[in-house]
Scaffold this active site. Structure first.
Site, PDB file in Angstrom:
ATOM      1  N   LYS A  13      10.376   6.843 -17.298  1.00 27.00           N
ATOM      2  CA  LYS A  13      11.401   5.790 -17.436  1.00 27.00           C
ATOM      3  C   LYS A  13      10.573   4.585 -17.945  1.00 27.00           C
ATOM      4  O   LYS A  13      10.725   3.716 -18.701  1.00 27.00           O
ATOM      5  CB  LYS A  13      12.350   5.522 -16.186  1.00 27.00           C
ATOM      6  CG  LYS A  13      13.556   6.465 -16.186  1.00 27.00           C
ATOM      7  CD  LYS A  13      14.246   6.172 -15.083  1.00 27.00           C
ATOM      8  CE  LYS A  13      13.540   5.838 -13.627  1.00 27.00           C
ATOM      9  NZ  LYS A  13      12.980   7.122 -13.017  1.00 27.00           N
ATOM     10  N   ARG A  88      21.020   2.359  -8.628  1.00 29.02           N
ATOM     11  CA  ARG A  88      20.450   3.654  -7.948  1.00 29.02           C
ATOM     12  C   ARG A  88      21.573   4.032  -6.950  1.00 29.02           C
ATOM     13  O   ARG A  88      21.492   5.269  -6.574  1.00 29.02           O
ATOM     14  CB  ARG A  88      19.209   3.312  -7.382  1.00 29.02           C
ATOM     15  CG  ARG A  88      18.025   3.192  -8.005  1.00 29.02           C
ATOM     16  CD  ARG A  88      16.881   3.186  -7.418  1.00 29.02           C
ATOM     17  NE  ARG A  88      15.553   3.246  -8.197  1.00 29.02           N
ATOM     18  CZ  ARG A  88      14.357   3.383  -7.824  1.00 29.02           C
ATOM     19  NH1 ARG A  88      14.048   3.159  -6.209  1.00 29.02           N
ATOM     20  NH2 ARG A  88      13.496   3.486  -8.484  1.00 29.02           N
ATOM     21  N   ARG A 127      -0.706  10.809 -11.587  1.00 28.78           N
ATOM     22  CA  ARG A 127      -0.383   9.172 -11.555  1.00 28.78           C
ATOM     23  C   ARG A 127      -0.896   8.712 -10.353  1.00 28.78           C
ATOM     24  O   ARG A 127      -1.867   7.579 -10.225  1.00 28.78           O
ATOM     25  CB  ARG A 127       1.051   9.150 -11.783  1.00 28.78           C
ATOM     26  CG  ARG A 127       1.401   7.370 -12.023  1.00 28.78           C
ATOM     27  CD  ARG A 127       2.620   6.939 -12.165  1.00 28.78           C
ATOM     28  NE  ARG A 127       3.527   7.111 -10.896  1.00 28.78           N
ATOM     29  CZ  ARG A 127       4.705   6.857 -10.936  1.00 28.78           C
ATOM     30  NH1 ARG A 127       5.274   6.599 -12.044  1.00 28.78           N
ATOM     31  NH2 ARG A 127       5.623   7.109  -9.899  1.00 28.78           N
ATOM     32  N   ARG A 133      -1.573   4.866  -6.184  1.00 23.44           N
ATOM     33  CA  ARG A 133      -0.167   4.432  -5.617  1.00 23.44           C
ATOM     34  C   ARG A 133       0.065   5.214  -4.300  1.00 23.44           C
ATOM     35  O   ARG A 133       0.043   6.449  -4.118  1.00 23.44           O
ATOM     36  CB  ARG A 133       0.824   4.919  -6.475  1.00 23.44           C
ATOM     37  CG  ARG A 133       0.873   3.893  -7.728  1.00 23.44           C
ATOM     38  CD  ARG A 133       1.948   4.195  -8.494  1.00 23.44           C
ATOM     39  NE  ARG A 133       3.130   4.099  -7.848  1.00 23.44           N
ATOM     40  CZ  ARG A 133       4.569   4.126  -8.826  1.00 23.44           C
ATOM     41  NH1 ARG A 133       4.339   3.962  -9.804  1.00 23.44           N
ATOM     42  NH2 ARG A 133       5.507   4.140  -7.905  1.00 23.44           N
ATOM     43  N   ARG A 144      11.464  11.685  -2.586  1.00 22.51           N
ATOM     44  CA  ARG A 144      12.123  10.854  -3.762  1.00 22.51           C
ATOM     45  C   ARG A 144      12.971  11.570  -4.461  1.00 22.51           C
ATOM     46  O   ARG A 144      13.997  11.166  -4.925  1.00 22.51           O
ATOM     47  CB  ARG A 144      11.012   9.830  -4.556  1.00 22.51           C
ATOM     48  CG  ARG A 144      10.319   9.031  -3.463  1.00 22.51           C
ATOM     49  CD  ARG A 144       9.230   8.091  -4.232  1.00 22.51           C
ATOM     50  NE  ARG A 144       9.566   7.547  -5.278  1.00 22.51           N
ATOM     51  CZ  ARG A 144       8.866   7.231  -6.314  1.00 22.51           C
ATOM     52  NH1 ARG A 144       7.655   7.360  -6.178  1.00 22.51           N
ATOM     53  NH2 ARG A 144       9.145   6.568  -7.468  1.00 22.51           N
TER      54      ARG A 144
END
Length: 190
Positions: A13, A88, A127, A133, A144
């Site tokens: 996204k 969401r 990632r 992260r 998630r």
């Protein structure tokens, strides 16, 4: 164009939002980017948001809603926007409807990027290594995905009922996916 870009974590996204916003000449509004900026700057909102993000949970609606309302009131969003990461929850759908109606507009399209869960987990682990992260351990990533399936995926049915939803394969080269999205938008807005 006022549109939503939806899909599970890792579906691309954020990457697609940047490309599409430029091609459509509208701002990309990402709740994730706003949260991460606040975390980096250690603002009170950022400290609170980090607690939820690190656990793989959603930041509470009241915090997110206020932030989105403020952002969509800015001048650059007056002629359109691409919203990434919001809504969401079902409650947020109603809030977004109110925000857009308050500005005298309506939502034009909802694009859902779809991909296999294992592909998404692999993307996000990669990632995590490159971006460092803290919210991207495999356990948190899988959590998630589950949270998305339980809380956000049901929103797609709401937008499908409204005739706004198009699903696009999110797997492939960035340009390929962008072209698929643009073609899908053309079909829904004509």
């Amino acid at each position: 164009m006022r549109m939503l870009l939806m899909g599970p974590p890792g579906a691309g996204k954020g990457t697609q939002a940047k490309v599409l916003a430029e091609r459509l000449n509208i701002p990309a509004v990402s709740t994730g980017d706003i949260f991460r900026a606040n975390v980096k700057d250690q603002t009170p909102l950022g400290v609170e948001a980090k607690r939820y993000m690190d656990a793989g949970d959603y930041v509470p609606d009241e915090v997110t809603n206020a932030m989105v309302r403020d952002r969509l009131s800015e001048a650059d969003a007056g002629d359109g926007f691409l919203l990434d990461g919001y809504p969401r929850t079902l409650a947020q759908v109603g809030t977004l409807d109110e925000i857009i109606a308050d500005h005298g507009h309506k939502l034009d399209a909802v694009v859902a990027l779809v991909a296999d869960t294992d592909v998404l987990v692999g993307r996000m682990l990669k990632r995590a290594q490159t971006d460092g992260r803290s919210d991207d351990s495999e356990e948190v990533i899988r959590h998630r995905q589950d949270v998305y399936a339980a809380e956000t995926k049901p929103l797609l049915a709401v937008y499908a009922e409204r005739g706004l939803l198009v699903e696009v394969d999110g797997v492939g080269e960035i340009d390929e996916v962008s072209e698929r999205v643009l073609a899908a938008l053309k079909s829904i807005t004509e």
